[in-house]
Design a protein around this motif. Structure first.
Motif, short mmCIF file in Angstrom:
data_model
loop_
_atom_site.label_atom_id
_atom_site.label_comp_id
_atom_site.label_asym_id
_atom_site.label_seq_id
_atom_site.Cartn_x
_atom_site.Cartn_y
_atom_site.Cartn_z
N ASP A 92 0.85 -1.18 0.00
CA ASP A 92 0.00 0.00 0.00
C ASP A 92 0.90 1.25 0.00
OD1 ASP A 92 0.77 0.62 2.62
OD2 ASP A 92 -1.03 -0.25 3.51
N ARG A 94 1.76 3.56 2.09
CA ARG A 94 2.70 3.79 3.17
C ARG A 94 3.85 2.80 3.14
NH1 ARG A 94 -0.15 5.22 8.79
NH2 ARG A 94 -1.29 6.51 7.32
N ILE A 135 -2.81 1.74 -4.36
CA ILE A 135 -3.39 2.78 -3.49
C ILE A 135 -4.75 2.30 -3.00
CG2 ILE A 135 -4.20 5.18 -3.39
CD1 ILE A 135 -2.29 5.76 -5.78
N PRO A 136 -4.95 2.23 -1.69
CA PRO A 136 -6.25 1.76 -1.20
C PRO A 136 -7.37 2.74 -1.62
CG PRO A 136 -4.62 1.73 0.57
CD PRO A 136 -4.01 2.49 -0.58
N VAL A 137 -8.36 2.24 -2.35
CA VAL A 137 -9.51 3.06 -2.77
C VAL A 137 -10.80 2.30 -2.50
CG1 VAL A 137 -8.36 4.42 -4.57
CG2 VAL A 137 -9.29 2.18 -5.13
N SER A 138 -11.89 3.04 -2.50
CA SER A 138 -13.21 2.45 -2.28
C SER A 138 -13.56 1.51 -3.42
CB SER A 138 -14.25 3.56 -2.17
OG SER A 138 -15.55 3.04 -2.29
N GLU A 139 -14.14 0.35 -3.08
CA GLU A 139 -14.54 -0.59 -4.13
C GLU A 139 -15.63 -0.01 -5.02
OE1 GLU A 139 -15.66 -4.25 -2.34
OE2 GLU A 139 -13.67 -4.58 -1.46
N THR A 142 -13.14 2.87 -8.16
CA THR A 142 -11.71 2.61 -8.06
C THR A 142 -10.87 3.46 -9.01
OG1 THR A 142 -11.88 0.87 -9.72
CG2 THR A 142 -12.09 0.20 -7.42
N SER A 143 -11.51 4.20 -9.92
CA SER A 143 -10.75 4.90 -10.95
C SER A 143 -10.21 6.24 -10.45
CB SER A 143 -11.65 5.13 -12.17
OG SER A 143 -11.01 5.98 -13.09
N LEU A 144 -8.92 6.24 -10.10
CA LEU A 144 -8.26 7.46 -9.62
C LEU A 144 -7.78 8.28 -10.80
CD1 LEU A 144 -5.62 6.73 -6.80
CD2 LEU A 144 -7.57 8.27 -6.68
N HIS A 148 -4.21 12.78 -9.29
CA HIS A 148 -4.56 12.50 -7.90
C HIS A 148 -3.69 11.36 -7.36
CE1 HIS A 148 -8.92 14.33 -8.17
NE2 HIS A 148 -7.96 15.23 -8.30
N ALA A 151 -0.34 12.76 -6.60
CA ALA A 151 -0.39 13.60 -5.39
C ALA A 151 -0.46 12.74 -4.13
CB ALA A 151 -1.58 14.56 -5.46
N VAL A 152 -1.30 11.71 -4.17
CA VAL A 152 -1.47 10.83 -3.00
C VAL A 152 -0.15 10.12 -2.66
CG1 VAL A 152 -2.54 8.66 -2.26
CG2 VAL A 152 -3.96 10.49 -3.23
N GLU A 156 2.57 11.23 0.60
CA GLU A 156 3.02 10.26 1.61
C GLU A 156 4.55 10.19 1.64
OE1 GLU A 156 1.79 8.55 4.05
OE2 GLU A 156 3.55 7.30 4.44
#
Lengths: 246, 246
Positions: A92, A94, A135-139, A142-144, A148, A151-152, A156
């Motif tokens: 992930d 981190r 990158i952990p995303v909501s099911e 999922t399309s980041l 973004h 940046a994410v 970190e």
């Protein structure tokens, strides 16, 4: 601070390339590599959205394939939104940034691959990497957006590197330091004494038996506020002014 | 999973509102509040860039002022890029999300304020918050795109919440549990209004030019105290009693 190269593989929209450059600059990363951008290079739309990160755009280096773009690197992360069946570590954000920092500290050249909008990296491109960064995303969605994702990941990287520089492994190690130097107990006690006297004089407590509990609650609230010396003085002024009517 | 409301204060570009909505959906947050968007509402450009997060745009709620937008909230973070002289806690992303999770776990309504492009939040708007969220960025380029800021903050919220759900979060990262359910901003505002009126009436401010700053400091101290509804009532009684002399 040593930083990773950011490699955008077959990026489509110039606006997204510019937004990635901007996010890179926000987090101290300036080395951008572009693999076969769809609309050619240079791309004026990239410069438009890069805002003040134009130097990142100007210094971007072009490659024909992802393989060539990572050729000089010793440690490569491949960013993917969807988890895939790959026989390599999946980290992930981190965990991946922790591994990356370790490699950079050893003097290794490091890079992070980001795939094209919509399709993401090809399996062959993921296979160039040492680990997958997922990158952990909501099911549910999922399309980041690619900028973004940059940046994410880099926020970190930057935040955790800053923590290291400050000599702390992790902000969670430390109690929150809110930067406020509170008044000492003597000052606080002076405020309490003045307030109690003032409230006694106006018969605030009405039912004497209730005073002890109420007064403890009033003091508890003021204690939680962690007043500074200056604020203790202000509040003493407020009590005086209210009591005496100027 | 309980999630915070995202409040965009006077956002300018519809594209940015849409990109924020998309980032929210990526990280499982769906409650968008808009304070006086510059180009009115609804805004077709917001829908265009929201991608598949159209429901977030459709369900967005409009407010005239930031104060009204936070009225039902018990814990509010104000995102700022530049550090400012504020007498309230300044938290980095990880610390802020840890505090936020603790508040949500207690059942408090929580919100995160993001200011307009370029200018950021006004001091009066920051003063509505319980703490400042300062995203660590490079000094060379501090201007974060607003949707990048939303993505960075909510990705940390989502990732750390996922860790908690998986039971793998570091034991050091305990949600804040001080057992206090704070009053909402509407109740706090009632207390502030009464105190300001009382201080005006006793000519507390003496030098009118100093009132704005002094008054902000007074409110900040009370905000830090995280008063409960009961304590708000007690303090309103204290002010009345001091003012009227029983």
């Amino acid at each position: 601070m040593k930083t990773p190269a950011i490699i955008l593989v077959r990026p489509q929209l110039g606006e997204n390339i510019g937004a990635c450059a901007r996010a890179m600059a926000n987090f101290g990363c300036r080395e951008l590599r572009l693999v076969a951008p769809r609309d050619g290079w240079p791309n004026p739309k990239a410069a438009d959205t890069a805002n003040k990160a134009l130097d990142v755009i100007d210094d971007a280096v072009l490659f024909a394939t992802a393989k060539e773009a990572v050729a000089d690197c010793q440690f490569v992360l491949a960013t993917t939104a969807r988890s895939r069946a790959v026989n390599m570590p999946v980290l992930d954000t981190r965990q991946a940034m922790s591994a990356l920092r370790g490699r950079l500290a050893k003097g290794e050249r490091c890079a992070i691959l980001f795939g094209p909008e919509r399709t993401g990296l090809e399996n062959e491109e993921v296979a160039l990497a040492d680990a997958v960064l997922s990158i952990p995303v909501s099911e549910d969605y999922t399309s980041l957006n690619i900028s973004h994702a940059v940046a994410v990941v880099l926020s970190e990287f930057y935040a955790s590197s800053s923590h290291l520089l400050r000599g702390s492994m992790d902000s969670r190690d430390k109690p929150e330091n809110d930067g406020i130097m509170g008044a000492n107990k003597h000052e606080i006690d002076g405020l309490f004494g003045q307030l109690e006297t003032a409230l006694d004089e106006v018969n605030f407590w009405r039912v004497p038996e209730k005073k002890e509990t109420m007064w403890r609650h009033v003091r508890a609230a003021l204690t939680r506020a962690k007043l500074t010396s200056q604020e203790v003085a202000t509040w003493r002024g407020i009590i005086r002014a209210l009591k005496e009517g100027r």
